[in-house]
Write a protein that holds these residues in place. Sequence first.
Motif, mmCIF file in Angstrom:
data_model
loop_
_atom_site.group_PDB
_atom_site.id
_atom_site.type_symbol
_atom_site.label_atom_id
_atom_site.label_comp_id
_atom_site.label_asym_id
_atom_site.label_seq_id
_atom_site.Cartn_x
_atom_site.Cartn_y
_atom_site.Cartn_z
ATOM 1 N N LYS A 175 -104.420 -5.350 4.112
ATOM 2 C CA LYS A 175 -103.722 -5.965 3.193
ATOM 3 C C LYS A 175 -104.120 -6.895 2.150
ATOM 4 C CE LYS A 175 -100.786 -3.059 4.903
ATOM 5 N NZ LYS A 175 -100.311 -1.650 4.434
ATOM 6 N N LYS A 176 -105.189 -7.693 2.571
ATOM 7 C CA LYS A 176 -105.397 -8.837 1.915
ATOM 8 C C LYS A 176 -105.600 -8.685 0.162
ATOM 9 C CE LYS A 176 -110.491 -8.983 2.690
ATOM 10 N NZ LYS A 176 -111.504 -9.423 3.408
ATOM 11 N N ALA A 177 -106.049 -7.687 -0.243
ATOM 12 C CA ALA A 177 -106.547 -7.204 -1.750
ATOM 13 C C ALA A 177 -105.001 -6.899 -2.256
ATOM 14 C CB ALA A 177 -107.549 -6.125 -1.613
ATOM 15 N N LEU A 178 -104.279 -6.202 -1.594
ATOM 16 C CA LEU A 178 -102.916 -5.882 -1.968
ATOM 17 C C LEU A 178 -102.063 -7.343 -2.298
ATOM 18 C CD1 LEU A 178 -102.046 -2.936 0.008
ATOM 19 C CD2 LEU A 178 -102.730 -2.748 -2.286
ATOM 20 N N ILE A 179 -102.013 -8.122 -1.332
ATOM 21 C CA ILE A 179 -101.624 -9.559 -1.539
ATOM 22 C C ILE A 179 -101.770 -10.146 -2.695
ATOM 23 C CG2 ILE A 179 -101.004 -11.566 -0.532
ATOM 24 C CD1 ILE A 179 -101.169 -10.198 2.138
ATOM 25 N N LYS A 180 -103.523 -10.436 -2.799
ATOM 26 C CA LYS A 180 -103.994 -11.045 -3.996
ATOM 27 C C LYS A 180 -103.683 -10.477 -5.281
ATOM 28 C CE LYS A 180 -106.999 -13.698 -6.063
ATOM 29 N NZ LYS A 180 -106.573 -13.071 -7.312
ATOM 30 N N GLN A 181 -103.459 -9.329 -5.398
ATOM 31 C CA GLN A 181 -103.051 -8.545 -6.566
ATOM 32 C C GLN A 181 -101.732 -8.799 -7.165
ATOM 33 O OE1 GLN A 181 -103.884 -4.263 -5.913
ATOM 34 N NE2 GLN A 181 -105.863 -4.527 -5.527
ATOM 35 N N ASN A 182 -100.783 -9.494 -6.381
ATOM 36 C CA ASN A 182 -99.576 -9.938 -7.032
ATOM 37 C C ASN A 182 -99.614 -10.888 -8.237
ATOM 38 O OD1 ASN A 182 -97.016 -8.934 -5.212
ATOM 39 N ND2 ASN A 182 -98.875 -9.163 -3.853
ATOM 40 N N LYS A 183 -98.589 -10.786 -9.031
ATOM 41 C CA LYS A 183 -98.718 -11.424 -10.209
ATOM 42 C C LYS A 183 -98.596 -12.964 -9.818
ATOM 43 C CE LYS A 183 -95.850 -12.258 -14.503
ATOM 44 N NZ LYS A 183 -95.737 -14.038 -14.121
ATOM 45 N N GLY A 184 -99.639 -13.640 -10.580
ATOM 46 C CA GLY A 184 -99.577 -15.148 -10.224
ATOM 47 C C GLY A 184 -100.366 -15.677 -9.044
ATOM 48 N N CYS A 185 -100.819 -14.805 -8.158
ATOM 49 C CA CYS A 185 -101.576 -15.132 -6.949
ATOM 50 C C CYS A 185 -103.023 -15.427 -7.281
ATOM 51 C CB CYS A 185 -101.647 -14.338 -6.046
ATOM 52 S SG CYS A 185 -102.246 -14.708 -4.396
ATOM 53 N N GLN A 186 -103.510 -16.706 -7.295
ATOM 54 C CA GLN A 186 -104.857 -17.044 -7.693
ATOM 55 C C GLN A 186 -105.646 -16.899 -6.512
ATOM 56 O OE1 GLN A 186 -105.617 -17.576 -11.331
ATOM 57 N NE2 GLN A 186 -103.452 -16.588 -11.493
ATOM 58 N N LEU A 187 -105.257 -17.271 -5.442
ATOM 59 C CA LEU A 187 -106.268 -17.248 -4.306
ATOM 60 C C LEU A 187 -105.524 -17.204 -3.132
ATOM 61 C CD1 LEU A 187 -109.170 -18.697 -3.599
ATOM 62 C CD2 LEU A 187 -107.732 -20.657 -2.783
ATOM 63 N N LEU A 188 -106.256 -16.704 -2.182
ATOM 64 C CA LEU A 188 -105.857 -16.278 -0.709
ATOM 65 C C LEU A 188 -106.826 -16.469 0.347
ATOM 66 C CD1 LEU A 188 -103.453 -15.001 1.075
ATOM 67 C CD2 LEU A 188 -104.321 -12.752 0.836
ATOM 68 N N GLU A 189 -106.383 -17.387 1.050
ATOM 69 C CA GLU A 189 -107.366 -17.501 2.267
ATOM 70 C C GLU A 189 -106.902 -17.736 3.451
ATOM 71 O OE1 GLU A 189 -110.439 -20.794 -0.239
ATOM 72 O OE2 GLU A 189 -108.417 -21.511 0.638
ATOM 73 N N LEU A 190 -107.721 -17.305 4.596
ATOM 74 C CA LEU A 190 -107.268 -17.171 5.862
ATOM 75 C C LEU A 190 -108.064 -18.242 6.695
ATOM 76 C CD1 LEU A 190 -105.387 -15.922 8.076
ATOM 77 C CD2 LEU A 190 -107.402 -14.264 8.560
ATOM 78 N N TYR A 191 -107.560 -19.022 7.552
ATOM 79 C CA TYR A 191 -108.155 -19.759 8.339
ATOM 80 C C TYR A 191 -108.053 -19.829 9.778
ATOM 81 C CZ TYR A 191 -109.060 -22.407 3.815
ATOM 82 O OH TYR A 191 -109.307 -22.884 2.692
ATOM 83 N N ARG A 192 -109.003 -20.184 10.641
ATOM 84 C CA ARG A 192 -108.711 -20.072 12.109
ATOM 85 C C ARG A 192 -108.906 -21.486 12.688
ATOM 86 N NH1 ARG A 192 -111.408 -15.304 15.700
ATOM 87 N NH2 ARG A 192 -109.440 -14.845 16.690
ATOM 88 N N ASP A 193 -108.148 -21.853 13.455
ATOM 89 C CA ASP A 193 -108.140 -23.078 14.375
ATOM 90 C C ASP A 193 -109.492 -23.169 15.118
ATOM 91 O OD1 ASP A 193 -106.469 -25.834 14.977
ATOM 92 O OD2 ASP A 193 -107.157 -25.078 16.778
#
Length: 98
Positions: free
Chosen positions: A25-43
């Motif tokens: 789903k990450k590419a679909l989320i990033k394609q939303n209007k106004g989304c400049q960056l999407l990152e996932l981090y793991r502790d």
Amino acid sequence: MFVRIVKMSFNPSDVPDFLAMFEEKKALIKQNKGCQLLELYRDKTNPSIFFTYSYWDEEQDLENYRHSALFKAVWAQTKTWFNDKPEAWSVDKLVSLS
């Protein structure tokens, strides 16, 4: 720039399912209007804790995404894997050094 940080803690057995869903789903989320960056981090100390950072042009862009069918479907699935209440912060980015 508006930044949304979400901390999520998962049942260890559900981590692979979460990671597979995020990958899908990450590419679909990033394609939303106004989304400049999407990152996932793991502790580093608890591999069942993750953080998402998303950068948005405006707060309204995030709100529009949060009311979308995509968000509702992703969140409905994701929350079934939680082992603790998620935490979220909305912050304004003041300084960034590269």
